[in-house]
Every structure is written in structure tokens, then in C-alpha cells.
Scaffold this motif. Sequence first.
Motif, PDB file in Angstrom:
ATOM      1  N   VAL A 293       0.824  -1.208   0.000  1.00 48.01           N
ATOM      2  CA  VAL A 293       0.000   0.000   0.000  1.00 48.01           C
ATOM      3  C   VAL A 293       0.860   1.261   0.000  1.00 48.01           C
ATOM      4  CG1 VAL A 293      -1.958  -1.108   1.106  1.00 48.01           C
ATOM      5  CG2 VAL A 293      -0.196  -0.059   2.537  1.00 48.01           C
ATOM      6  N   ALA A 294       2.129   1.117   0.317  1.00 46.90           N
ATOM      7  CA  ALA A 294       3.085   2.229   0.258  1.00 46.90           C
ATOM      8  C   ALA A 294       4.475   1.619   0.191  1.00 46.90           C
ATOM      9  CB  ALA A 294       2.962   3.145   1.479  1.00 46.90           C
ATOM     10  N   LYS A 295       5.404   2.335  -0.450  1.00 46.09           N
ATOM     11  CA  LYS A 295       6.746   1.779  -0.613  1.00 46.09           C
ATOM     12  C   LYS A 295       7.732   2.908  -0.835  1.00 46.09           C
ATOM     13  CE  LYS A 295       5.637   0.971  -5.470  1.00 46.09           C
ATOM     14  NZ  LYS A 295       5.378  -0.037  -6.503  1.00 46.09           N
ATOM     15  N   GLY A 296       8.992   2.615  -0.604  1.00 43.41           N
ATOM     16  CA  GLY A 296      10.009   3.642  -0.803  1.00 43.41           C
ATOM     17  C   GLY A 296      11.385   3.088  -0.540  1.00 43.41           C
ATOM     18  N   GLY A 297      12.346   3.997  -0.452  1.00 44.10           N
ATOM     19  CA  GLY A 297      13.715   3.583  -0.190  1.00 44.10           C
ATOM     20  C   GLY A 297      14.703   4.660  -0.567  1.00 44.10           C
ATOM     21  N   ARG A 298      15.969   4.294  -0.439  1.00 49.53           N
ATOM     22  CA  ARG A 298      17.065   5.235  -0.698  1.00 49.53           C
ATOM     23  C   ARG A 298      17.520   5.106  -2.147  1.00 49.53           C
ATOM     24  NH1 ARG A 298      20.169   8.700   1.612  1.00 49.53           N
ATOM     25  NH2 ARG A 298      19.021   8.494   3.575  1.00 49.53           N
ATOM     26  N   TYR A 299      17.777   6.277  -2.780  1.00 48.90           N
ATOM     27  CA  TYR A 299      18.209   6.291  -4.181  1.00 48.90           C
ATOM     28  C   TYR A 299      19.236   7.417  -4.362  1.00 48.90           C
ATOM     29  CZ  TYR A 299      14.455   9.823  -4.400  1.00 48.90           C
ATOM     30  OH  TYR A 299      13.638  10.900  -4.154  1.00 48.90           O
ATOM     31  N   ASP A 300      20.406   7.234  -3.795  1.00 53.90           N
ATOM     32  CA  ASP A 300      21.387   8.313  -3.717  1.00 53.90           C
ATOM     33  C   ASP A 300      21.970   8.735  -5.056  1.00 53.90           C
ATOM     34  OD1 ASP A 300      21.077   8.403  -0.991  1.00 53.90           O
ATOM     35  OD2 ASP A 300      22.822   7.172  -0.541  1.00 53.90           O
ATOM     36  N   ALA A 301      21.862   7.918  -6.095  1.00 51.12           N
ATOM     37  CA  ALA A 301      22.552   8.231  -7.349  1.00 51.12           C
ATOM     38  C   ALA A 301      21.698   8.980  -8.360  1.00 51.12           C
ATOM     39  CB  ALA A 301      23.069   6.937  -7.992  1.00 51.12           C
ATOM     40  N   ILE A 302      20.404   9.100  -8.132  1.00 53.79           N
ATOM     41  CA  ILE A 302      19.521   9.575  -9.195  1.00 53.79           C
ATOM     42  C   ILE A 302      19.810  11.013  -9.601  1.00 53.79           C
ATOM     43  CG2 ILE A 302      17.674  10.358  -7.635  1.00 53.79           C
ATOM     44  CD1 ILE A 302      15.662   9.272  -9.656  1.00 53.79           C
ATOM     45  N   GLY A 303      20.213  11.862  -8.658  1.00 52.97           N
ATOM     46  CA  GLY A 303      20.436  13.271  -8.988  1.00 52.97           C
ATOM     47  C   GLY A 303      21.646  13.531  -9.850  1.00 52.97           C
ATOM     48  N   SER A 304      22.589  12.578  -9.899  1.00 49.77           N
ATOM     49  CA  SER A 304      23.815  12.807 -10.665  1.00 49.77           C
ATOM     50  C   SER A 304      23.534  12.998 -12.148  1.00 49.77           C
ATOM     51  CB  SER A 304      24.783  11.632 -10.465  1.00 49.77           C
ATOM     52  OG  SER A 304      24.194  10.427 -10.904  1.00 49.77           O
ATOM     53  N   ASP A 305      22.492  12.356 -12.672  1.00 44.99           N
ATOM     54  CA  ASP A 305      22.157  12.505 -14.089  1.00 44.99           C
ATOM     55  C   ASP A 305      21.594  13.887 -14.400  1.00 44.99           C
ATOM     56  OD1 ASP A 305      22.963   9.957 -14.892  1.00 44.99           O
ATOM     57  OD2 ASP A 305      21.094   9.077 -14.208  1.00 44.99           O
TER      58      ASP A 305
END
Length: 393
Positions: A293-305
Amino acid sequence: MTVSDRWLLPDGVEDILPPLAGRIESLRRDVMDTCQRWGYQLVIPPLIEYLESLFTGTGHDLELQTFKLTDQLTGRMMGVRADMTPQAARIDAHTLGHEGITRLCYAGHVLHTRPKHMLTGRTPIQAGCELFGSESESADLEVISLMLESLRVAGLPRIHLDLAHVSIYQSLIGEADFSRDTEAAIFDAMARKSVPELNQLLGDCPAGTPGARLRELARVSGGPEALEQARRILKGASDELDAALDKLGRVCDMLARDYPEVSVGFDFCELRGYNYHTGLVFAAYVPGHGDSVAKGGRYDAIGSDFGRARPATGFSLDIRALVSLGERVQKNSGAVWAPADEDPALEGVISGLRLTETVIRALPEDANANPAARGCDRKLVKQGGQWVVEKLG
């Protein structure tokens, strides 16, 4: 084209009518108000963007879910957003460009080329939060806590939270050095928790090797005992894996302290978002509903693009699904029925009431209308030359 063809909607697309639309909008407001009280600032990303922006940093996980169209002004390909997380990352990295911590929240429709599963449509109403600029466990815990608070606002009972860490699979599969085809088959079998397929793919791996450890981890899920079992399987593998398991243990302990009513478990086959998640991932479930019903997590690399790498963590949920699953008490104060009278004094009374009340003004065609059927529980009547509100009979 027949007459019926003109009003048929595509499969998985629906009108949201009263009173459901009112319940959805009420929950959307309450979730966004909750996020803003935690310091998250509201953003409203555009419905369409160029494909490069929508797919940046996601490993093209969203490509098959995204409707594509050609921009008539530039000839470039655009897409209708299927997820708002990449848009929030672009806003943080490029549009805002703030130093330090940035907290953003959002809510709006997304569009999928096909439903994610049998119980959903193709036009979810996604809400979520993203926290940029901190790689600390405190940031992870804040986002998880806010997600749980949002689910509480939605009236969801008996929440179960699964924790995982994508670097465990990343480290083991990278060390094993399988061929590309074998690695893809292992990933697919792990994601589906298919133990027989993993036995076939990894059965020849000697004990203590990365392949054997992957095969054993596929059998591990459950509460705190699952984490201890994973520690035994991965003992001596690497400092990176020890650090990932330690982090899972600390976050579990903090959640048990702050949310004792939430059951917490571990799922080492959780590979959702593997191509862009970089650390702790989590998903919330309720009994009787197969999907999260809800989900998430860490995504430290996405901003580099986008030219600005930033630590990031966040969560998202489907407001439409939460309304159907929750036990939320809907506030309904009723409305006031005002007659079709041209008395100038009535206009002033109606204007004053509408500052705090819902007032439905009768029209000439409403001579035989039933105010109660329009949602009214009171009416305006003239007594002694004054307009006053009284309850409907």
C-alpha cells in the motif's frame, strides 16, 4: 462509431464520482497537510516531460509503463509521467538547487500503460515525499515514520512493514561474476521467490560462494529471526554486507521502539527498483491485500544525471487504493438548503453562511426537489422577517 462508443472509457480508466471523489480529495488533503506539518514543501510537477528527464536515473524501469507522444513544437519525444519521484529529483537537483536538506511532497495523477496488478487501474493518484541532502539513518527513519503516519491518517489497521537492503544482492551478484543471461535469470527468479529455479541456476555453486549465499537467502523471510539467519548465511562475506545487515537491525530496533503496533519483517528477495535504489528499501502491507500500500527507499545516485548528485530517500502511495482499504471516518456536516427567493436579505445570509458552511441555493426548477437527497440536513426559512437555519423535518 456507435453512440455507446462515445462514452466508453479505456480499460483501467475510470470516472471518480461522488461521494468517492470527495473521500479521495479529503484524504489527499489530509496526507499533504500531514507532510507539510513535517516540513515537506508541496511541489506540482508537470503531467508531461521529455522522455530523457522522466527516465533519468531510473534505469529505464519506467519505460514500459510510460505513454509516449511527440511534441508538436519541437519534434522531441515526451512522456506522460508514470511516477513522480524522478520529477522531484529533477526539481531538487536542477530547478531549486538548494544546499543542505530539501524536503518535498507531491500528489497527483500518474498514468500507466497497463495496470500494475489486477486490483488497480491505470490512473493511480500518487502521493509521496522525498528527502534530499542526508545519507543518515535518521533521514531513513523520518521517511518511514512519515509514511506510517500517512497510513494512520488513511485509517489503515494492522500495518506490516518489510525491510530490505538492495546492496546485499548487488554485492553478491557482482562478486559472483555470472554471465549476463545467467544474472538476468537469477534476478527474475529472486524477484519471484522461485526457489526451484534458483536451485537449478545456483545448485552447483560450492558452499560459501556468492551463488550459494544467494540461493540460501531466497529462503529467508520473516521477523527478527530472519535477520539473524541472514547474518549466519553472510558471515565472513564482506564488511559491506555486514554494514547493510547492521543498518537493517538498527532501523528495525528504532521502529519497534517508536511504532510497537507495526509488525516489522525482512524480505531478502525484495528487488523492486533494483536499478536505481542504492540502500535501504521498505514496503507497507495490510492483511487481505496482496500488493504493497506504500513503498520507498534510498536512491542516492539519481540526482547525478541531472548534474547534481544528492543523497535521497522517499516514499510513495496510491491515494485511491488507500480510500478503498482504510477504515477512515468521513466527516460529513451536511449542507444548508436555501430557497429560490429573491429577498436581498437572503443573499447576505447565504454569503455569511458560505464562509463556514455548504449552502445549496435552489433554482426555479427545484420547486419539487428533496433537499435531503441533495445532501442537506438543514434549511433556511424566514421567521418574523429574519432568515434563520433550522433542521430539516
